[in-house]
Design a protein around this motif. Sequence first.
Motif, PDB file in Angstrom:
ATOM      1  N   ILE A   1       0.840  -1.198   0.000  1.00 52.87           N
ATOM      2  CA  ILE A   1       0.000   0.000   0.000  1.00 52.87           C
ATOM      3  C   ILE A   1       0.877   1.251   0.000  1.00 52.87           C
ATOM      4  O   ILE A   1       0.622   2.221  -0.729  1.00 52.87           O
ATOM      5  CB  ILE A   1      -0.939   0.015   1.216  1.00 52.87           C
ATOM      6  CG1 ILE A   1      -1.894  -1.187   1.182  1.00 52.87           C
ATOM      7  CG2 ILE A   1      -1.719   1.325   1.285  1.00 52.87           C
ATOM      8  CD1 ILE A   1      -2.883  -1.160   0.064  1.00 52.87           C
ATOM      9  N   ARG A   2       1.927   1.227   0.818  1.00 51.60           N
ATOM     10  CA  ARG A   2       2.832   2.375   0.897  1.00 51.60           C
ATOM     11  C   ARG A   2       3.510   2.631  -0.457  1.00 51.60           C
ATOM     12  O   ARG A   2       3.600   3.777  -0.917  1.00 51.60           O
ATOM     13  CB  ARG A   2       3.879   2.148   1.984  1.00 51.60           C
ATOM     14  CG  ARG A   2       4.788   3.359   2.228  1.00 51.60           C
ATOM     15  CD  ARG A   2       5.849   3.069   3.273  1.00 51.60           C
ATOM     16  NE  ARG A   2       5.250   2.846   4.592  1.00 51.60           N
ATOM     17  CZ  ARG A   2       5.229   1.668   5.203  1.00 51.60           C
ATOM     18  NH1 ARG A   2       5.769   0.606   4.620  1.00 51.60           N
ATOM     19  NH2 ARG A   2       4.675   1.547   6.397  1.00 51.60           N
ATOM     20  N   SER A   3       3.972   1.585  -1.104  1.00 55.59           N
ATOM     21  CA  SER A   3       4.646   1.736  -2.395  1.00 55.59           C
ATOM     22  C   SER A   3       3.698   2.270  -3.466  1.00 55.59           C
ATOM     23  O   SER A   3       4.057   3.149  -4.255  1.00 55.59           O
ATOM     24  CB  SER A   3       5.226   0.382  -2.836  1.00 55.59           C
ATOM     25  OG  SER A   3       6.194  -0.073  -1.923  1.00 55.59           O
ATOM     26  N   GLU A   4       2.480   1.727  -3.505  1.00 50.56           N
ATOM     27  CA  GLU A   4       1.510   2.188  -4.498  1.00 50.56           C
ATOM     28  C   GLU A   4       1.103   3.631  -4.227  1.00 50.56           C
ATOM     29  O   GLU A   4       0.927   4.427  -5.169  1.00 50.56           O
ATOM     30  CB  GLU A   4       0.281   1.277  -4.500  1.00 50.56           C
ATOM     31  CG  GLU A   4      -0.727   1.574  -5.589  1.00 50.56           C
ATOM     32  CD  GLU A   4      -0.171   1.375  -6.991  1.00 50.56           C
ATOM     33  OE1 GLU A   4      -0.731   1.974  -7.927  1.00 50.56           O
ATOM     34  OE2 GLU A   4       0.809   0.622  -7.139  1.00 50.56           O
ATOM     35  N   SER A   5       0.959   4.000  -2.964  1.00 48.19           N
ATOM     36  CA  SER A   5       0.626   5.375  -2.612  1.00 48.19           C
ATOM     37  C   SER A   5       1.734   6.337  -3.040  1.00 48.19           C
ATOM     38  O   SER A   5       1.470   7.455  -3.497  1.00 48.19           O
ATOM     39  CB  SER A   5       0.391   5.490  -1.097  1.00 48.19           C
ATOM     40  OG  SER A   5      -0.687   4.684  -0.691  1.00 48.19           O
ATOM     41  N   GLN A   6       2.977   5.899  -2.906  1.00 43.36           N
ATOM     42  CA  GLN A   6       4.109   6.722  -3.326  1.00 43.36           C
ATOM     43  C   GLN A   6       4.092   6.930  -4.837  1.00 43.36           C
ATOM     44  O   GLN A   6       4.353   8.040  -5.333  1.00 43.36           O
ATOM     45  CB  GLN A   6       5.433   6.071  -2.907  1.00 43.36           C
ATOM     46  CG  GLN A   6       6.670   6.894  -3.245  1.00 43.36           C
ATOM     47  CD  GLN A   6       6.698   8.227  -2.531  1.00 43.36           C
ATOM     48  OE1 GLN A   6       6.513   8.293  -1.300  1.00 43.36           O
ATOM     49  NE2 GLN A   6       6.906   9.316  -3.274  1.00 43.36           N
ATOM     50  N   ARG A   7       3.747   5.872  -5.580  1.00 40.28           N
ATOM     51  CA  ARG A   7       3.664   6.001  -7.032  1.00 40.28           C
ATOM     52  C   ARG A   7       2.552   6.966  -7.425  1.00 40.28           C
ATOM     53  O   ARG A   7       2.700   7.760  -8.366  1.00 40.28           O
ATOM     54  CB  ARG A   7       3.434   4.632  -7.671  1.00 40.28           C
ATOM     55  CG  ARG A   7       4.689   3.758  -7.718  1.00 40.28           C
ATOM     56  CD  ARG A   7       4.489   2.543  -8.584  1.00 40.28           C
ATOM     57  NE  ARG A   7       3.664   1.549  -7.930  1.00 40.28           N
ATOM     58  CZ  ARG A   7       4.141   0.580  -7.158  1.00 40.28           C
ATOM     59  NH1 ARG A   7       5.444   0.490  -6.922  1.00 40.28           N
ATOM     60  NH2 ARG A   7       3.335  -0.297  -6.607  1.00 40.28           N
ATOM     61  N   LEU A   8       1.456   6.916  -6.712  1.00 41.96           N
ATOM     62  CA  LEU A   8       0.361   7.860  -6.975  1.00 41.96           C
ATOM     63  C   LEU A   8       0.808   9.297  -6.679  1.00 41.96           C
ATOM     64  O   LEU A   8       0.506  10.225  -7.435  1.00 41.96           O
ATOM     65  CB  LEU A   8      -0.859   7.501  -6.120  1.00 41.96           C
ATOM     66  CG  LEU A   8      -1.687   6.292  -6.571  1.00 41.96           C
ATOM     67  CD1 LEU A   8      -2.716   5.935  -5.508  1.00 41.96           C
ATOM     68  CD2 LEU A   8      -2.392   6.599  -7.889  1.00 41.96           C
ATOM     69  N   TYR A   9       1.515   9.467  -5.574  1.00 40.01           N
ATOM     70  CA  TYR A   9       2.003  10.794  -5.213  1.00 40.01           C
ATOM     71  C   TYR A   9       2.945  11.328  -6.287  1.00 40.01           C
ATOM     72  O   TYR A   9       2.860  12.494  -6.688  1.00 40.01           O
ATOM     73  CB  TYR A   9       2.726  10.743  -3.866  1.00 40.01           C
ATOM     74  CG  TYR A   9       3.403  12.058  -3.502  1.00 40.01           C
ATOM     75  CD1 TYR A   9       2.653  13.119  -3.020  1.00 40.01           C
ATOM     76  CD2 TYR A   9       4.775  12.213  -3.677  1.00 40.01           C
ATOM     77  CE1 TYR A   9       3.272  14.328  -2.698  1.00 40.01           C
ATOM     78  CE2 TYR A   9       5.401  13.411  -3.362  1.00 40.01           C
ATOM     79  CZ  TYR A   9       4.636  14.467  -2.876  1.00 40.01           C
ATOM     80  OH  TYR A   9       5.237  15.662  -2.578  1.00 40.01           O
ATOM     81  N   ASP A  10       3.832  10.475  -6.783  1.00 40.57           N
ATOM     82  CA  ASP A  10       4.772  10.897  -7.818  1.00 40.57           C
ATOM     83  C   ASP A  10       4.061  11.323  -9.093  1.00 40.57           C
ATOM     84  O   ASP A  10       4.502  12.247  -9.794  1.00 40.57           O
ATOM     85  CB  ASP A  10       5.760   9.757  -8.128  1.00 40.57           C
ATOM     86  CG  ASP A  10       6.697   9.470  -6.963  1.00 40.57           C
ATOM     87  OD1 ASP A  10       6.846  10.363  -6.092  1.00 40.57           O
ATOM     88  OD2 ASP A  10       7.259   8.353  -6.910  1.00 40.57           O
ATOM     89  N   ILE A  11       2.960  10.657  -9.418  1.00 41.60           N
ATOM     90  CA  ILE A  11       2.205  11.006 -10.611  1.00 41.60           C
ATOM     91  C   ILE A  11       1.588  12.392 -10.487  1.00 41.60           C
ATOM     92  O   ILE A  11       1.577  13.185 -11.443  1.00 41.60           O
ATOM     93  CB  ILE A  11       1.102   9.961 -10.887  1.00 41.60           C
ATOM     94  CG1 ILE A  11       1.730   8.637 -11.323  1.00 41.60           C
ATOM     95  CG2 ILE A  11       0.123  10.443 -11.942  1.00 41.60           C
ATOM     96  CD1 ILE A  11       0.744   7.501 -11.449  1.00 41.60           C
ATOM     97  N   TYR A  12       1.067  12.711  -9.295  1.00 44.49           N
ATOM     98  CA  TYR A  12       0.309  13.948  -9.123  1.00 44.49           C
ATOM     99  C   TYR A  12       1.078  15.092  -8.456  1.00 44.49           C
ATOM    100  O   TYR A  12       0.526  16.169  -8.250  1.00 44.49           O
ATOM    101  CB  TYR A  12      -0.953  13.660  -8.285  1.00 44.49           C
ATOM    102  CG  TYR A  12      -1.981  12.840  -9.021  1.00 44.49           C
ATOM    103  CD1 TYR A  12      -2.784  13.400 -10.006  1.00 44.49           C
ATOM    104  CD2 TYR A  12      -2.151  11.485  -8.746  1.00 44.49           C
ATOM    105  CE1 TYR A  12      -3.720  12.656 -10.677  1.00 44.49           C
ATOM    106  CE2 TYR A  12      -3.080  10.724  -9.405  1.00 44.49           C
ATOM    107  CZ  TYR A  12      -3.874  11.308 -10.386  1.00 44.49           C
ATOM    108  OH  TYR A  12      -4.799  10.556 -11.054  1.00 44.49           O
TER     109      TYR A  12
END
Length: 308
Positions: free
Chosen positions: A295-306
């Motif tokens: 969950i933490r890794s996927e959330s980080q990827r989302l943050y990087d996108i936006y």
Amino acid sequence: MPQATMFSILMILINKRQVSRDYLAERFSVSKRTISRYLNALEDAGVPIVSTPGRHGGVALAQDYVIDKAYLSEAETSRLKNALEITACEFADGVNMSLIEKLETVSKLRERDDYAIKQDGLLIDCEYGQAETLKPQIRTLSYAIEHNRAVEIKYADARGTVSYRTVEPYTLVFKAGAWYLYAMCKLRGDFRLFKLSRISDLRKTSKGFTRLESRLAEKLELEFYNEIYIDLELEFFPSVTDDIIDWLGISAVTERGTKLVASAEVPLTERLVKRILSFGSSVKVLQPPMLREQIRSESQRLYDIYKE
């Protein structure tokens, strides 16, 4: 009590309007007492039967009576229409055509019901989200399953490969939050599960088929149950309580001090990560650590996108 005999009596009453109990007893080779029981059963089912005493009396339907759409199933309506059309040329009184028109009215009334599937033992009402967009497919496939009719589909698999197939539909399956069709695929020569959201250009055909042993339970076990399960523990806000209960069940939810916690054994799949992320900040994964990291890794990827 034979339902076929009761329905035959009803059709005679619709056709002849008034007949004697003697006529019905002779027609079905039973006693007048048995005919009276049939007529009583029809009345109990809501059919308004009027009895007229005297030498020229008998039994008849009320003048304003029409067959209710719930009295006949879709399959029964279709069978009667076919039989009446085939025998219409043998009668010159127009009664067959009149009955066909009444049965067509029954079919039109049934089509107005806003349900994807409506049977005595099953009612599925699709009212929102993806289920609403799938309603036409579910209707078409439900009909094809009931009447053993093959359908043609355009299907895009998980890799994006598109193919055109003729399939013989056996069962609609709702599993893991998604609709599937279990069918014999003529292209592959074997049973397959097709995700409805990946089906397009669905078309009924006139090709009938004979059902084989489908091994549905075995296929579902191979598709869904050969998975790794984890002990999931979530902390969540009251605002999403209903959604958590719908997902994990009310027995999974407990109060821990001032907080709400849900615990359950669930399969570890990509769908799990997506489902948890769909709750946003209203849900926090407590266990297991491995899932927390995903969950933490996927959330980080989302943050990087936006972030820009």
